[in-house]
Design an enzyme around this catalytic site. Structure first.
Site, PDB file in Angstrom:
ATOM      1  N   HIS A   1       0.809  -1.215   0.000  1.00 46.80           N
ATOM      2  CA  HIS A   1       0.000   0.000   0.000  1.00 46.80           C
ATOM      3  C   HIS A   1       0.841   1.264   0.000  1.00 46.80           C
ATOM      4  O   HIS A   1       0.420   2.308  -0.518  1.00 46.80           O
ATOM      5  CB  HIS A   1      -0.987  -0.008   1.175  1.00 46.80           C
ATOM      6  CG  HIS A   1      -2.397   0.143   0.704  1.00 46.80           C
ATOM      7  ND1 HIS A   1      -3.104  -0.894   0.155  1.00 46.80           N
ATOM      8  CD2 HIS A   1      -3.190   1.227   0.619  1.00 46.80           C
ATOM      9  CE1 HIS A   1      -4.290  -0.446  -0.212  1.00 46.80           C
ATOM     10  NE2 HIS A   1      -4.376   0.823   0.057  1.00 46.80           N
TER      11      HIS A   1
ATOM     12  N   ARG B   1     -11.457   4.771  -2.683  1.00 46.72           N
ATOM     13  CA  ARG B   1     -11.059   3.968  -1.518  1.00 46.72           C
ATOM     14  C   ARG B   1     -11.604   4.647  -0.249  1.00 46.72           C
ATOM     15  O   ARG B   1     -11.007   5.600   0.248  1.00 46.72           O
ATOM     16  CB  ARG B   1      -9.543   3.858  -1.455  1.00 46.72           C
ATOM     17  CG  ARG B   1      -8.892   3.251  -2.703  1.00 46.72           C
ATOM     18  CD  ARG B   1      -7.383   3.288  -2.549  1.00 46.72           C
ATOM     19  NE  ARG B   1      -6.663   2.636  -3.628  1.00 46.72           N
ATOM     20  CZ  ARG B   1      -6.136   3.264  -4.676  1.00 46.72           C
ATOM     21  NH1 ARG B   1      -6.273   4.586  -4.782  1.00 46.72           N
ATOM     22  NH2 ARG B   1      -5.489   2.600  -5.598  1.00 46.72           N
TER      23      ARG B   1
ATOM     24  N   ARG C   1     -15.887   1.960  -3.140  1.00 49.93           N
ATOM     25  CA  ARG C   1     -15.663   0.639  -2.549  1.00 49.93           C
ATOM     26  C   ARG C   1     -15.983   0.696  -1.064  1.00 49.93           C
ATOM     27  O   ARG C   1     -15.555   1.617  -0.360  1.00 49.93           O
ATOM     28  CB  ARG C   1     -14.206   0.219  -2.770  1.00 49.93           C
ATOM     29  CG  ARG C   1     -13.877  -1.170  -2.237  1.00 49.93           C
ATOM     30  CD  ARG C   1     -12.474  -1.607  -2.627  1.00 49.93           C
ATOM     31  NE  ARG C   1     -11.444  -0.808  -1.978  1.00 49.93           N
ATOM     32  CZ  ARG C   1     -10.143  -0.883  -2.279  1.00 49.93           C
ATOM     33  NH1 ARG C   1      -9.738  -1.701  -3.233  1.00 49.93           N
ATOM     34  NH2 ARG C   1      -9.271  -0.143  -1.631  1.00 49.93           N
TER      35      ARG C   1
ATOM     36  N   GLU D   1     -10.775 -10.234  -7.275  1.00 45.26           N
ATOM     37  CA  GLU D   1      -9.409 -10.260  -6.755  1.00 45.26           C
ATOM     38  C   GLU D   1      -9.083 -11.574  -6.052  1.00 45.26           C
ATOM     39  O   GLU D   1      -7.915 -11.881  -5.831  1.00 45.26           O
ATOM     40  CB  GLU D   1      -9.178  -9.080  -5.798  1.00 45.26           C
ATOM     41  CG  GLU D   1     -10.237  -8.893  -4.754  1.00 45.26           C
ATOM     42  CD  GLU D   1     -10.095  -7.588  -3.984  1.00 45.26           C
ATOM     43  OE1 GLU D   1      -9.024  -6.968  -4.049  1.00 45.26           O
ATOM     44  OE2 GLU D   1     -11.064  -7.198  -3.317  1.00 45.26           O
TER      45      GLU D   1
ATOM     46  N   ASN E   1      -3.903  -6.140  -8.316  1.00 47.18           N
ATOM     47  CA  ASN E   1      -2.870  -6.260  -7.273  1.00 47.18           C
ATOM     48  C   ASN E   1      -3.089  -7.511  -6.436  1.00 47.18           C
ATOM     49  O   ASN E   1      -2.197  -8.352  -6.289  1.00 47.18           O
ATOM     50  CB  ASN E   1      -2.874  -5.027  -6.369  1.00 47.18           C
ATOM     51  CG  ASN E   1      -2.779  -3.741  -7.142  1.00 47.18           C
ATOM     52  OD1 ASN E   1      -2.310  -3.718  -8.269  1.00 47.18           O
ATOM     53  ND2 ASN E   1      -3.232  -2.655  -6.548  1.00 47.18           N
ATOM     54  N   ASP E   2      -4.279  -7.631  -5.848  1.00 49.63           N
ATOM     55  CA  ASP E   2      -4.555  -8.792  -5.014  1.00 49.63           C
ATOM     56  C   ASP E   2      -4.737 -10.057  -5.845  1.00 49.63           C
ATOM     57  O   ASP E   2      -4.360 -11.147  -5.404  1.00 49.63           O
ATOM     58  CB  ASP E   2      -5.791  -8.551  -4.146  1.00 49.63           C
ATOM     59  CG  ASP E   2      -5.442  -7.889  -2.821  1.00 49.63           C
ATOM     60  OD1 ASP E   2      -4.338  -8.156  -2.308  1.00 49.63           O
ATOM     61  OD2 ASP E   2      -6.249  -7.095  -2.311  1.00 49.63           O
TER      62      ASP E   2
ATOM     63  N   ARG F   1       2.569  -9.614  -1.246  1.00 49.02           N
ATOM     64  CA  ARG F   1       3.122  -8.468  -1.971  1.00 49.02           C
ATOM     65  C   ARG F   1       3.826  -7.471  -1.063  1.00 49.02           C
ATOM     66  O   ARG F   1       4.413  -6.503  -1.540  1.00 49.02           O
ATOM     67  CB  ARG F   1       2.036  -7.758  -2.787  1.00 49.02           C
ATOM     68  CG  ARG F   1       0.844  -7.235  -2.000  1.00 49.02           C
ATOM     69  CD  ARG F   1      -0.217  -6.743  -2.979  1.00 49.02           C
ATOM     70  NE  ARG F   1      -1.491  -6.423  -2.353  1.00 49.02           N
ATOM     71  CZ  ARG F   1      -1.991  -5.210  -2.274  1.00 49.02           C
ATOM     72  NH1 ARG F   1      -1.325  -4.189  -2.751  1.00 49.02           N
ATOM     73  NH2 ARG F   1      -3.163  -4.999  -1.724  1.00 49.02           N
TER      74      ARG F   1
ATOM     75  N   CYS G   1      -9.219  -1.924 -12.281  1.00 46.79           N
ATOM     76  CA  CYS G   1      -8.917  -0.838 -11.347  1.00 46.79           C
ATOM     77  C   CYS G   1      -7.591  -1.056 -10.613  1.00 46.79           C
ATOM     78  O   CYS G   1      -7.197  -0.240  -9.789  1.00 46.79           O
ATOM     79  CB  CYS G   1     -10.034  -0.637 -10.331  1.00 46.79           C
ATOM     80  SG  CYS G   1     -10.215  -2.001  -9.162  1.00 46.79           S
TER      81      CYS G   1
END
Length: 752
Positions: free
Chosen positions: A361, A468, A504, A603, A626-627, A637, A674
């Site tokens: 992050h 977010r 989200r 994800e 990402n996930d 990650r 996204c």
């Protein structure tokens, strides 16, 4: 034996001068194994040889003089095989190399063990004996275990040694290698925030102002003594007098006649206050550790506790007195949103996080801010960075400490080129979002991290593809109220009139923690996060949904996105709660509410196989690359040790995305990207070739990605795609995309 191993490793770690550390190492190993000789050779990859760096048993005059090539002798053989070599008659072996300078004629038995750090051979540790014998399994096990434990310590010791030399008058830059977290380059001064307050984080440094260091030490001692007085007073009614006596002991230890005097002498000898404290406390603590009496051994803990308290106050004083530099390179063990918020945006030019990886992050936040970042730079203790001049290269993951003026000038030229390229992209941001052949795309922004930057290009976007909502929760000391959330969401919805805003629901857990809602798990990324947490706490979920739909009454552009979905039952329960919240708000306000569209994040791999069922329940889906990459490859990650395995351009990830895109097209199920992959040149080209047409990315990437897609033909990309999907590694994928960009004369226009 375990105690001997631990002591040897600690002694090496605590010695600031590499040569002295190695000298102590070979003597300790020789004594522990009762052998006649121990030596250590370190690898020099520029010269392609192993250099004898320390010995106890060979000719000491050969130290620093004798080098053995990577392919020469038994030392080179150990390095090549990357495993122990145990020989009874080493001098008869065909790989044995006669080196008269080291005077090893008397030794027959040889055991060599490689020292390996992150798959790289750092050196070779050897023991030798005159008797012709094979070293025992226990001796071999001891040396292998020691080599494993020494690997990271030696890597850090070499880096500390180089960094110490770079801070002298010679001004030789030290290069560190991390992971490229956010593109760009910057030159500034390192500012360490929230330094780790333990002695392992302290690198020994000298000071030319002993009076200042003494004043710092005396102040820390004064505060510590006052702290002990308060503790003793508070505990006086609960503890007997003999137990309270420990506070008197602490007072005496801090007095000039005991530890205090030793520390004063170290400061007078040229060490800074932190270094003097570390040297004295660790020396005294080790002396107690070596005692046979259990009671006296325990006193080592008291010494460490006392030293830790003084160190905390020393660091606290330094942190409060530290002045924020004009150009801040923020350095932290792990960069958080709160840390970023504490530095004025106009002064923050780069981020260095000792932990974390490419899509942790901290890296995502840096990309949202449009500043370079390098992750996973753990070679140096945190406090060694403070006030050093730093060059951060977020493209390559390079960091230069104490660079020369010539190097700074060259990087400044590259930074100017980067600025010029970004200005060129920005000139076309208002043009239609389409490929050279006229195929239209929708470009949206990921929002919630850097609001002021995200609104900059609002008029040139198709809305917000990912807002977010967790960051307003993270930066507070309690859950925000419903009204606070309403006001916040209303600003976001109003900022994009008549454009879609995808919000989200609260996505915390993993590497996103709430300071007031602690979640302690052994494996947080596979634990209680995202929709799992909020469904378990409907009081949090319902308040957030109520706030969203209330904020949407005037604007009617809200979409709701559910994170971390892995099961259809989670979708059903979330939809039920959303309907309940909408009914409650409608009933309370006496108005008819517009029904927001509901989507699911793709994800978790299980959802890849549930797309038909999802399409029947929700209105759209959004791929969090990402996930999805993290879970498909089983790679944390945030873990720098396995960061080289995390790559969104891995063929397995690309094939999964291709199949997902084809399935969504067949179902006529709206799908967007996204994750960070859609904001990278290579990623967006391949995704466009797969049929994806909706992308949400950091605002700082928008102009560049739009500029790039306006210069390619989809037919050419569709020819590239089969070649890429047949690749066996991310490296091959990158080479294919690079070749494509070179053919289109675009490669040199994407970065300085």
């Amino acid at each position: 034996m375990l105690g001997q191993l631990r002591r040897i490793v600690q002694d090496v770690a605590q010695e600031p001068i590499l040569n002295k550390a190695l000298s102590g190492l070979v003597s300790s190993v020789k004594h522990a194994l009762a052998t006649e000789c121990c030596s250590v050779y370190l690898a020099d990859y520029q010269q392609q040889h192993f250099m004898l760096m320390a010995t106890d048993g060979l000719n000491e005059e050969a130290v620093g003089q004798v080098a053995i090539g990577f392919s020469e002798g038994l030392i080179g053989w150990v390095g090549q095989r990357e495993e122990p070599i145990n020989l009874a008659q080493a001098h008869l072996h065909p790989r044995f190399k006669v080196t008269p300078e080291v005077s090893e004629d008397n030794f027959s038995a040889f055991l060599g063990c490689p020292i390996i750090h992150h798959r790289k051979v750092l050196g070779v540790l050897t023991i030798q004996q005159s008797a012709e014998r094979v070293f025992s399994e226990d001796e071999e096990s001891f040396l292998v275990t020691l080599g494993v434990q020494l690997a990271s310590v030696l890597a850090n010791a070499e880096m500390r040694d180089a960094a110490s030399r770079s801070s002298t008058a010679v001004q030789q830059a030290t290069q560190l290698q991390g992971l490229p977290g956010s593109p760009g380059m910057a030159i500034g001064e390192a500012y360490v925030t929230e330094p780790a307050s333990d002695f392992d984080a302290i690198s020994l440094k000298r000071s030319d102002d002993p009076e200042k260091e003494l004043a710092l030490f005396y102040r820390a001692v004064k505060i510590t003594k006052a702290e002990f007085n308060r503790l003793a007073e508070r505990m006086s009614s609960h503890l007997p007098a003999d137990a309270l006596a420990i506070f008197d002991v602490y007072h005496q230890l801090l007095d000039a006649a005991s530890l205090g005097r030793e520390i004063e002498e170290q400061i007078a000898d040229g060490w800074c206050a932190k270094s003097a404290l570390k040297r004295v406390v660790e020396r005294f603590a080790r002396q107690f550790d070596d005692m046979d009496d259990p009671y006296l051994r325990e006193r080592g803990l008291d010494i460490r506790d006392l030293g830790q308290r003084v160190l905390n106050h020393l660091l606290d004083t330094e942190q409060r007195r530290a002045k924020l530099p004009e150009k801040v390179v923020l350095v932290a063990d792990e960069v958080t949103a709160t840390m970023l918020a504490e530095v004025p945006r106009e002064q923050l030019i780069a981020v260095v996080s000792l932990r974390g990886s490419v899509n942790s992050h901290a890296a995502i936040m840096a990309r949202a801010l449009g500043i370079p970042a390098v992750m996973g730079v753990s070679e140096l203790p945190l406090l060694h960075w403070h006030e050093q001049r730093v060059i951060v290269d977020g493209y390559q993951g390079h960091i230069l400490l104490s660079p020369s003026e010539a190097i700074c000038a060259e990087y400044q030229r590259l930074i100017s080129e980067d600025v010029a390229l970004n200005a060129r992209y920005q000139q076309e941001i208002g043009l239609p979002s389409q490929s050279q052949c006229g195929e239209r795309f929708k470009f949206m922004v990921n929002s919630g991290l850097a609001i002021e930057l995200e609104y900059t290009n609002a008029q040139f976007t198709d809305g917000v593809g990912l807002y977010r909502t967790e960051f307003p929760f993270i930066i507070r000391n309690q859950f925000p109220t419903e009204q606070e959330q309403v006001e916040l969401y209303e600003k976001v919805l109003a900022g994009y009139p008549e454009k879609t805003v995808v919000m989200r629901t609260l996505d915390v857990g993993g590497d996103k923690a709430l300071p007031y809602f602690s979640i302690i798990e052994e494996n947080p990324f596979l634990g209680w996060r995202g929709i799992r947490l909020t469904l378990d706490h409907p009081e949090i979920f319902l308040v957030q949904i109520r706030a969203m739909v209330r904020a949407n009454i005037e604007h009617q552009n809200l979409h709701i996105l559910l994170p971390m979905v892995s099961d259809l039952a989670e979708v059903d329960e979330a939809i039920r709660l959303i309907r309940q919240a909408c009914f409650e708000v409608s009933d309370e306000l006496g108005v008819s509410l517009p029904k927001p569209k509901i989507g699911v994040m793709i994800e978790v791999p299980s959802v890849l196989y549930l797309l038909p069922e999802l399409a029947a329940k929700v209105d759209f889906c959004s791929v969090g690359t990402n996930d999805l990459t993290q879970y498909l490859l089983a790679v944390d990650r945030n873990n720098a040790r396995v960061a080289n395995l995390y790559d969104a351009l891995h063929p397995a990830v690309l094939r999964a995305l291709y199949q997902l895109g084809q399935q969504a097209k067949a179902l006529q199920f709206p799908i967007s990207i996204c994750g960070e992959l859609g904001g990278e040149p290579a990623g967006v080209l391949l995704l466009a070739a797969m049929g994806f047409r909706r992308f949400s990315m950091n605002s700082s990437n928008l102009a560049k990605i739009k500029w790039l897609l306006r210069r390619v033909e989809l037919a050419d990309l569709e020819l590239l795609l089969p070649e890429v999907l047949c690749c066996h590694s991310p490296k091959q994928v990158r080479l294919q995309v690079q070749r494509f960009l070179e053919q289109k004369h675009l490669l040199t226009q994407l970065r300085a």
